[in-house]
Design a protein around this motif. Sequence first.
Motif, PDB file in Angstrom:
ATOM      1  N   ALA A 148       1.013  -1.581   0.146  1.00 40.88           N
ATOM      2  CA  ALA A 148       0.216   0.147   0.576  1.00 40.88           C
ATOM      3  C   ALA A 148       0.737   1.406  -0.344  1.00 40.88           C
ATOM      4  CB  ALA A 148      -0.758  -0.210   0.972  1.00 40.88           C
ATOM      5  N   TYR A 149       1.723   1.363   1.157  1.00 46.65           N
ATOM      6  CA  TYR A 149       2.734   2.095   0.476  1.00 46.65           C
ATOM      7  C   TYR A 149       3.052   2.628  -0.075  1.00 46.65           C
ATOM      8  CZ  TYR A 149       2.179   2.169   6.348  1.00 46.65           C
ATOM      9  OH  TYR A 149       1.755   1.938   7.654  1.00 46.65           O
ATOM     10  N   LEU A 150       3.656   1.419  -0.918  1.00 42.82           N
ATOM     11  CA  LEU A 150       5.174   1.528  -2.133  1.00 42.82           C
ATOM     12  C   LEU A 150       3.637   2.181  -3.411  1.00 42.82           C
ATOM     13  CD1 LEU A 150       7.075   1.222  -3.537  1.00 42.82           C
ATOM     14  CD2 LEU A 150       6.063  -1.215  -4.439  1.00 42.82           C
ATOM     15  N   ILE A 151       2.647   1.599  -3.035  1.00 46.32           N
ATOM     16  CA  ILE A 151       1.579   2.051  -4.722  1.00 46.32           C
ATOM     17  C   ILE A 151       1.417   3.712  -4.429  1.00 46.32           C
ATOM     18  CG2 ILE A 151      -0.622   1.999  -5.594  1.00 46.32           C
ATOM     19  CD1 ILE A 151      -0.703  -0.720  -5.024  1.00 46.32           C
ATOM     20  N   ILE A 152       1.197   3.972  -3.045  1.00 44.52           N
ATOM     21  CA  ILE A 152       0.698   5.845  -2.661  1.00 44.52           C
ATOM     22  C   ILE A 152       2.192   6.235  -3.068  1.00 44.52           C
ATOM     23  CG2 ILE A 152       0.092   7.236  -0.815  1.00 44.52           C
ATOM     24  CD1 ILE A 152      -1.310   4.838   0.679  1.00 44.52           C
ATOM     25  N   GLY A 153       2.606   5.848  -2.730  1.00 42.07           N
ATOM     26  CA  GLY A 153       4.852   6.617  -2.874  1.00 42.07           C
ATOM     27  C   GLY A 153       4.800   7.205  -3.902  1.00 42.07           C
ATOM     28  N   ARG A 157       4.428  10.853  -5.826  1.00 44.63           N
ATOM     29  CA  ARG A 157       6.034  10.991  -5.857  1.00 44.63           C
ATOM     30  C   ARG A 157       6.391  12.688  -7.461  1.00 44.63           C
ATOM     31  NH1 ARG A 157       8.947   8.843 -10.438  1.00 44.63           N
ATOM     32  NH2 ARG A 157       7.190   7.383 -11.272  1.00 44.63           N
ATOM     33  N   LYS A 158       4.904  12.213  -7.912  1.00 43.74           N
ATOM     34  CA  LYS A 158       4.932  12.909  -8.978  1.00 43.74           C
ATOM     35  C   LYS A 158       3.802  13.713  -8.991  1.00 43.74           C
ATOM     36  CE  LYS A 158       3.518   9.258 -11.320  1.00 43.74           C
ATOM     37  NZ  LYS A 158       2.445   8.461 -11.910  1.00 43.74           N
ATOM     38  N   THR A 159       3.483  14.041  -7.638  1.00 48.99           N
ATOM     39  CA  THR A 159       2.514  15.114  -7.680  1.00 48.99           C
ATOM     40  C   THR A 159       3.459  16.513  -6.742  1.00 48.99           C
ATOM     41  OG1 THR A 159       0.473  14.222  -6.882  1.00 48.99           O
ATOM     42  CG2 THR A 159      -0.049  15.616  -6.770  1.00 48.99           C
ATOM     43  N   ALA A 160       2.758  17.609  -7.684  1.00 46.51           N
ATOM     44  CA  ALA A 160       3.369  19.355  -6.897  1.00 46.51           C
ATOM     45  C   ALA A 160       2.855  19.240  -5.397  1.00 46.51           C
ATOM     46  CB  ALA A 160       3.384  20.508  -7.793  1.00 46.51           C
ATOM     47  N   GLY A 161       3.911  19.555  -4.479  1.00 48.78           N
ATOM     48  CA  GLY A 161       3.488  19.640  -2.907  1.00 48.78           C
ATOM     49  C   GLY A 161       3.644  18.135  -2.562  1.00 48.78           C
ATOM     50  N   ARG A 162       3.211  17.591  -2.857  1.00 43.41           N
ATOM     51  CA  ARG A 162       3.221  16.183  -1.955  1.00 43.41           C
ATOM     52  C   ARG A 162       4.563  14.537  -2.382  1.00 43.41           C
ATOM     53  NH1 ARG A 162      -0.278  18.971  -1.271  1.00 43.41           N
ATOM     54  NH2 ARG A 162      -3.035  18.056  -1.430  1.00 43.41           N
ATOM     55  N   ARG A 163       6.006  15.318  -2.728  1.00 42.75           N
ATOM     56  CA  ARG A 163       6.733  14.488  -3.117  1.00 42.75           C
ATOM     57  C   ARG A 163       7.675  14.490  -2.411  1.00 42.75           C
ATOM     58  NH1 ARG A 163       7.047  18.542  -7.427  1.00 42.75           N
ATOM     59  NH2 ARG A 163       6.481  17.591  -9.792  1.00 42.75           N
ATOM     60  N   VAL A 164       7.690  15.116  -0.823  1.00 42.50           N
ATOM     61  CA  VAL A 164       7.996  14.297  -0.629  1.00 42.50           C
ATOM     62  C   VAL A 164       7.487  13.393   0.754  1.00 42.50           C
ATOM     63  CG1 VAL A 164       8.933  14.909   2.239  1.00 42.50           C
ATOM     64  CG2 VAL A 164       9.014  16.514   0.644  1.00 42.50           C
ATOM     65  N   TYR A 165       6.234  13.247   0.483  1.00 40.20           N
ATOM     66  CA  TYR A 165       5.119  12.367   1.437  1.00 40.20           C
ATOM     67  C   TYR A 165       5.040  11.087   0.416  1.00 40.20           C
ATOM     68  CZ  TYR A 165       3.877  16.046   4.026  1.00 40.20           C
ATOM     69  OH  TYR A 165       3.577  17.165   5.550  1.00 40.20           O
ATOM     70  N   GLY A 166       5.330  11.529  -1.339  1.00 35.81           N
ATOM     71  CA  GLY A 166       5.582  10.195  -1.723  1.00 35.81           C
ATOM     72  C   GLY A 166       6.799   9.166  -1.621  1.00 35.81           C
ATOM     73  N   TRP A 167       8.190  10.122  -1.224  1.00 35.61           N
ATOM     74  CA  TRP A 167       9.329   9.511  -0.905  1.00 35.61           C
ATOM     75  C   TRP A 167       9.473   8.216   0.005  1.00 35.61           C
ATOM     76  CZ3 TRP A 167      11.874   7.808  -5.118  1.00 35.61           C
ATOM     77  CH2 TRP A 167      11.899   7.936  -6.336  1.00 35.61           C
ATOM     78  N   TYR A 168       8.724   9.441   1.229  1.00 31.15           N
ATOM     79  CA  TYR A 168       8.126   9.150   2.419  1.00 31.15           C
ATOM     80  C   TYR A 168       8.281   7.423   1.625  1.00 31.15           C
ATOM     81  CZ  TYR A 168       7.123   7.847   7.291  1.00 31.15           C
ATOM     82  OH  TYR A 168       6.161   7.386   8.067  1.00 31.15           O
ATOM     83  N   SER A 169       6.536   7.475   1.614  1.00 28.99           N
ATOM     84  CA  SER A 169       5.798   6.138   1.217  1.00 28.99           C
ATOM     85  C   SER A 169       6.412   4.899   1.344  1.00 28.99           C
ATOM     86  CB  SER A 169       4.824   6.950   0.614  1.00 28.99           C
ATOM     87  OG  SER A 169       3.485   7.415   1.590  1.00 28.99           O
TER      88      SER A 169
END
Length: 228
Positions: A148-153, A157-169
């Motif tokens: 789940a974390y991998l799919i979400i991340g 990671r491709k969304t502006a303003g959410r990239r940090v949370y993408g890589w964290y996931s």
Amino acid sequence: MNGVNSLSTATGSKQSLALRLSNWAGVIAPILFIFVFSLDGFVKPDYSVMSQPISYLEIGWNGWIQSINFIVLGLLLMLFALGFFQGMNLLIKRTPLLASTALLLLVGLTFINDGVFVPAAPGESQNVAHSVLHSIGFEVIFFALPLAYLIIGWQLRKTAGRRVYGWYSIIASVITIIPALFVLISSFSAPSTQASPSAGLINRIFVVEALVWYVVMGIRLLTTRSAK
């Protein structure tokens, strides 16, 4: 017309409140769970936090406390999953969002399973079926969560303003799955053998690490809504 607008506003307010409550569920659930099992482990007689996994708190004296702790955690995580779906509806593509939400719901349901089915004590021949179902539950959790974390991340990671949370996931996915087999083998698959002296500590470290993601994402969803 004013009546229609008032009804629409009231409906929107109820939906907003429900969404905020679901986001709060993701923040509160891990904190409450960790607090309860930490306190329970401290006061439980003949229990070793260092060598025994969290699940062994369900065995014997006041075992119902940890059983309820698992069930409450599962229910709150399922509530968060529904809010997560709503909050990420415009940020994650439909198919990955449905898949990740289904996995998050499965994780919550499996925690409930582990509250219902209590593991057998080391060397105990009774309740073997319950112990097997409990172990299967943790296997599901430790492989469904990283996926789940991998799919979400991968999506964030491709969304502006959410990239940090993408890589964290993505990082959380890797950290969660690498020790999963070790934790499962040392803590649950062979209860009749001598456990590692640090099995309980390792179990706690990686359970906490896996659940921190919910707190991080819950806070992010709450702050995003507050900023609107």
